[in-house]
Design an enzyme around this catalytic site. Structure first.
Site, PDB file in Angstrom:
ATOM      1  CB  CYS A  98      31.432 -50.300  32.231  1.00  0.00           C
ATOM      2  SG  CYS A  98      30.508 -48.981  31.448  1.00  0.00           S
ATOM      3  CG  HIS A 210      35.489 -50.009  29.344  1.00  0.00           C
ATOM      4  ND1 HIS A 210      34.943 -51.267  29.387  1.00  0.00           N
ATOM      5  CD2 HIS A 210      34.449 -49.145  29.386  1.00  0.00           C
ATOM      6  CE1 HIS A 210      33.621 -51.161  29.432  1.00  0.00           C
ATOM      7  NE2 HIS A 210      33.292 -49.890  29.445  1.00  0.00           N
TER       8      HIS A 210
END
Ligand code: GLN
Length: 262
Positions: A98, A210
């Protein structure tokens, strides 16, 4: 592989860049190494630290809020730019999630209009949007295509449905210098438009997953360990399979839930 193997991992900005338990990726790597008698030495890289990137086998760069990214973007570029780019070109095994993925690209133009410079190691760029892309995600990846070298197997099939969780305003677009990690089967992926989920350049993988990603996806964890062993110790570095029945059951439960046709 020598009897006692030793690998070195650099953990980039663990304080500023640690969303949704991204640190769990380092724990998973260390534990799956340990179970095989491989010592994984972890070095945190804090702002201001000088690093000899040629001395590392692996690196991890987690996600962060825009404000956390702004704190470290300049340090990343100015202090580590040439060394880290050279190591990536040389096959450093790097997983970036990310916010870390975004900063490996050319730039991140945040939702509020701030332009954060990226390392430029990955041919991607990111633009913040007004709506966040949030939710569980499945990316079908062919890990065999991520190898820069022919290496021995670890007993896993190469195609794997990676399970993760995404929460980002940034939309990441691929240039021609990267390959896609895989297709998004559930969730938004890199930008919510083109169906790509993550990018690969040599042994560097960036994606929005994640989770923590690696505890949920032991196939990818083992793949990264294998790549690092190969790079450090040369060919014939097959690693022993481990019992991952519980991890696989959890992974299958999530994929079937997310891919269920209503
Ligand atoms: N701040 C970035 C974004 O919102 C990255 C977020 C994250 O790492 N979860 O796009």
């Amino acid at each position: 592989m020598p009897e006692t193997s030793h690998l070195k991992l650099a953990h980039l900005y663990p304080a500023e860049m640690n969303c949704y338990g991204d640190r769990g990726n380092v724990i998973a790597l260390r534990q799956r190494c340990l179970w095989r008698g491989i010592e994984l030495e972890v070095t945190p890289v804090e702002p201001g630290d000088e690093v000899d990137w040629a001395g590392f086998d692996l690196a991890f760069f987690g996600g962060g809020q825009d404000s956390g990214q702004a704190l470290i973007a300049r340090d990343l570029l100015d202090r580590h730019g040439p060394g880290l780019r050279a190591a990536i070109d040389d096959g450093l095994v790097l997983l970036a999630i990310c916010g870390g993925y975004q900063l490996l690209g050319h730039s991140f133009l945040t939702h509020s209009g701030e332009r954060l410079p990226g390392l430029g190691a990955l041919d991607v760029h990111t633009v913040g949007g007004s709506q966040r892309l949030i939710g569980n995600s499945v990316v079908e990846a062919d890990l065999a295509t991520t190898d820069t070298m022919q290496i021995e197997g670890d007993g896993w099939p190469s195609v794997v449905k990676l399970v993760g969780f995404e929460n980002h305003s940034g939309r990441t677009y691929h240039g021609t210098g990267v390959r896609s990690l895989g297709r998004v089967l559930a969730g938004h992926g890199d930008n919510g438009e083109d169906g790509w989920g993550g990018a690969i350049y040599r042994n560097t993988i960036g994606c929005y997953l994640h989770g923590s990603l690696l505890p949920k996806n032991p196939q990818l964890t083992d793949h990264l360990i294998r790549l690092a062993l190969h790079r450090r110790y040369g060919p014939h570095t097959a690693i022993a399979p481990l019992d991952a029945a519980l991890e696989l059951r959890a992974q299958e439960t999530m994929t079937s839930r997310l891919l269920r046709v209503h």
